[in-house]
Design an enzyme around this catalytic site. Structure first.
Site, PDB file in Angstrom:
ATOM      1  N   TYR A 150      29.736  54.022  43.551  1.00 27.98           N
ATOM      2  CA  TYR A 150      30.093  52.852  44.343  1.00 27.98           C
ATOM      3  C   TYR A 150      29.260  52.820  45.616  1.00 27.98           C
ATOM      4  O   TYR A 150      29.394  53.683  46.494  1.00 27.98           O
ATOM      5  CB  TYR A 150      31.579  52.871  44.705  1.00 27.98           C
ATOM      6  CG  TYR A 150      32.537  52.900  43.542  1.00 27.98           C
ATOM      7  CD1 TYR A 150      32.157  52.486  42.267  1.00 27.98           C
ATOM      8  CD2 TYR A 150      33.846  53.335  43.710  1.00 27.98           C
ATOM      9  CE1 TYR A 150      33.048  52.520  41.197  1.00 27.98           C
ATOM     10  CE2 TYR A 150      34.750  53.359  42.654  1.00 27.98           C
ATOM     11  CZ  TYR A 150      34.340  52.953  41.400  1.00 27.98           C
ATOM     12  OH  TYR A 150      35.234  52.994  40.343  1.00 27.98           O
TER      13      TYR A 150
ATOM     14  N   HIS B 250      33.579  59.688  34.808  1.00 29.89           N
ATOM     15  CA  HIS B 250      33.656  58.235  34.937  1.00 29.89           C
ATOM     16  C   HIS B 250      33.397  57.521  33.613  1.00 29.89           C
ATOM     17  O   HIS B 250      34.052  56.530  33.286  1.00 29.89           O
ATOM     18  CB  HIS B 250      32.648  57.774  35.997  1.00 29.89           C
ATOM     19  CG  HIS B 250      32.988  56.478  36.633  1.00 29.89           C
ATOM     20  ND1 HIS B 250      32.356  56.004  37.756  1.00 29.89           N
ATOM     21  CD2 HIS B 250      33.893  55.538  36.327  1.00 29.89           C
ATOM     22  CE1 HIS B 250      32.856  54.835  38.104  1.00 29.89           C
ATOM     23  NE2 HIS B 250      33.791  54.531  37.246  1.00 29.89           N
TER      24      HIS B 250
ATOM     25  N   SER C 259      42.058  47.819  38.223  1.00 27.18           N
ATOM     26  CA  SER C 259      42.050  46.353  38.092  1.00 27.18           C
ATOM     27  C   SER C 259      43.391  45.843  37.562  1.00 27.18           C
ATOM     28  O   SER C 259      43.432  45.033  36.628  1.00 27.18           O
ATOM     29  CB  SER C 259      40.906  45.894  37.192  1.00 27.18           C
ATOM     30  OG  SER C 259      39.664  46.187  37.765  1.00 27.18           O
ATOM     31  N   PRO C 260      44.520  46.276  38.163  1.00 32.12           N
ATOM     32  CA  PRO C 260      45.827  45.857  37.646  1.00 32.12           C
ATOM     33  C   PRO C 260      46.148  44.388  37.920  1.00 32.12           C
ATOM     34  O   PRO C 260      47.142  43.879  37.396  1.00 32.12           O
ATOM     35  CB  PRO C 260      46.799  46.784  38.392  1.00 32.12           C
ATOM     36  CG  PRO C 260      46.105  47.073  39.685  1.00 32.12           C
ATOM     37  CD  PRO C 260      44.647  47.195  39.315  1.00 32.12           C
TER      38      PRO C 260
ATOM     39  N   GLY D 137      43.719  42.052  37.291  1.00 33.97           N
ATOM     40  CA  GLY D 137      42.669  41.339  36.585  1.00 33.97           C
ATOM     41  C   GLY D 137      41.488  40.987  37.454  1.00 33.97           C
ATOM     42  O   GLY D 137      40.970  39.869  37.395  1.00 33.97           O
ATOM     43  N   ARG D 138      41.022  41.969  38.255  1.00 36.09           N
ATOM     44  CA  ARG D 138      39.888  41.766  39.153  1.00 36.09           C
ATOM     45  C   ARG D 138      40.123  40.570  40.086  1.00 36.09           C
ATOM     46  O   ARG D 138      39.195  39.840  40.428  1.00 36.09           O
ATOM     47  CB  ARG D 138      38.591  41.600  38.359  1.00 36.09           C
ATOM     48  CG  ARG D 138      38.299  42.784  37.448  1.00 36.09           C
ATOM     49  CD  ARG D 138      36.934  42.704  36.810  1.00 36.09           C
ATOM     50  NE  ARG D 138      36.732  43.813  35.868  1.00 36.09           N
ATOM     51  CZ  ARG D 138      36.362  45.049  36.207  1.00 36.09           C
ATOM     52  NH1 ARG D 138      36.159  45.335  37.466  1.00 36.09           N
ATOM     53  NH2 ARG D 138      36.203  45.979  35.299  1.00 36.09           N
ATOM     54  N   GLY D 139      41.390  40.399  40.465  1.00 33.62           N
ATOM     55  CA  GLY D 139      41.760  39.338  41.395  1.00 33.62           C
ATOM     56  C   GLY D 139      42.123  38.030  40.725  1.00 33.62           C
ATOM     57  O   GLY D 139      42.727  37.154  41.361  1.00 33.62           O
ATOM     58  N   PHE D 140      41.805  37.872  39.438  1.00 32.02           N
ATOM     59  CA  PHE D 140      42.054  36.603  38.764  1.00 32.02           C
ATOM     60  C   PHE D 140      43.541  36.302  38.640  1.00 32.02           C
ATOM     61  O   PHE D 140      43.970  35.144  38.765  1.00 32.02           O
ATOM     62  CB  PHE D 140      41.400  36.619  37.385  1.00 32.02           C
ATOM     63  CG  PHE D 140      41.194  35.247  36.802  1.00 32.02           C
ATOM     64  CD1 PHE D 140      40.047  34.532  37.092  1.00 32.02           C
ATOM     65  CD2 PHE D 140      42.129  34.678  35.955  1.00 32.02           C
ATOM     66  CE1 PHE D 140      39.843  33.263  36.560  1.00 32.02           C
ATOM     67  CE2 PHE D 140      41.931  33.412  35.414  1.00 32.02           C
ATOM     68  CZ  PHE D 140      40.786  32.694  35.719  1.00 32.02           C
TER      69      PHE D 140
END
Length: 327
Positions: free
Chosen positions: A58, A126, A206-207, A209-212
């Site tokens: 990252y 990873h 990503s719980p 949904g990557r912000g979606f």
């Protein structure tokens, strides 16, 4: 904050994914505010959500350095998790996946230096290297535990057979995989069952949904040009309509319950008995997320959520290239 056992490691059920503070989400300008990022990490620690997740890839090491600065003086209050395996050049170019014992040792020493700590609480492979038997990678990881450089081990995006092979070499404390209302893969591919049968913890990244799933993203074309999600299949025009319909259904359930869509999405993940590491760069969003740990979902809620976000109901793959996951 409630806590959960990941193998022999005790963590808050809800932690903080730090990736987006340095790369992949938002614009370069948004990611340049290190002071805001450190303030968010400090607030997470204050709220008992000090399970901090980073990786050497990252920001090509910059995110580990950021986390290291933030935890200085507060080391005993946090669980530091980082990862190795995705090798990148100084210019950020992806060079491949390396699980060789030599790379494992070098990567760990480099992460310890960047983090400014003596021991990593949870060290993940990873991605699995197809060229190196997992037993060789995990033999080197077991040596790091014996040397006192690492306390617990984990693996990301691994298939059940790979998880079992690693676990036979050294106990796997945690498996980290994408899991949310729009990513139900761990339920159907045997990963969750494998973890439960073997006493291995599970960490959902990503719980939301990557912000979606928050409902804040209506038009992916409005995302920053450098934002990874612009290239994610689920954010492409041909898939957005179907995915937005799911978000609207989730939002309606959340509104009726008096919570936000983000909180309902997180509460559902936590209801599955796993830990979650939603990412954010903002204190306000962090506080909203942490409040989700106290939300109780009843049987009626779960029935309505299942109808709104059924398994297989999401349009599009998780990544543009799925070749490095579920190995």
């Amino acid at each position: 904050m409630r806590r959960l056992a990941l193998g022999g490691l005790n963590v808050p059920v809800l932690g903080l994914g730090c990736m987006g503070m340095s790369e992949f989400y938002g614009s370069a300008e948004e990611r340049s505010d290190d002071a805001a990022a450190v303030a968010t990490i400090h607030r997470a620690i204050d709220l008992g959500a000090g399970h901090l997740d980073t990786a050497d890839m990252y920001g090509v090491g910059a995110n580990e350095e950021l986390v290291g600065r933030a935890v200085a003086g507060r080391r005993e209050e946090v669980v530091v998790a980082t990862k190795f395996g995705n090798e990148r050049g100084p210019d950020g170019a992806f060079l491949g996946i390396d699980g060789s014992p030599e790379y494992v040792r070098a990567a760990c020493d480099a992460s310890l230096r960047r983090l400014g700590i003596d021991v990593i609480d949870l060290y993940y492979q990873h991605r699995v290297d197809r060229r190196v038997p997992v037993e060789e990678t995990w033999g080197a990881l077991a040596e790091l535990v014996a040397a006192g450089k690492v306390r617990h081990l984990g693996v990301c995006e691994a298939a059940p057979a790979t998880i079992r092979r690693a676990h036979a070499v050294h106990p796997v404390a945690a498996v980290q995989t994408e899991y949310s209302l729009w990513t139900r893969d761990p339920e159907v591919d045997g990963v969750l069952d494998t973890c439960r049968d073997s006493g291995i913890g599970f960490v959902a990244y990503s719980p939301m949904g990557r912000g979606f799933l928050t409902g804040a993203i209506r038009d992916p074309q409005e995302l920053a040009v450098s934002d990874f999600r612009r290239h994610n299949p689920r954010f492409q025009r041909e898939n957005v309509g179907r995915n937005l319909a799911m978000v609207e259904r989730i939002g309606a359930i959340a509104e009726a319950k008096g919570v936000t869509a983000a909180q309902l999405s997180l509460a559902w993940v936590l209801h599955q008995g796993v830990a979650a590491i939603p990412g954010t760069k903002r204190v306000g969003r962090l506080e909203e997320n942490v409040a989700a740990a106290d939300i109780v979902l009843d049987a009626d809620d779960l029935v309505r959520i299942a109808a709104a976000a059924p398994v297989g109901g999401t349009a599009g793959d998780r990544y543009p290239d799925m070749s490095t996951v579920h190995i």
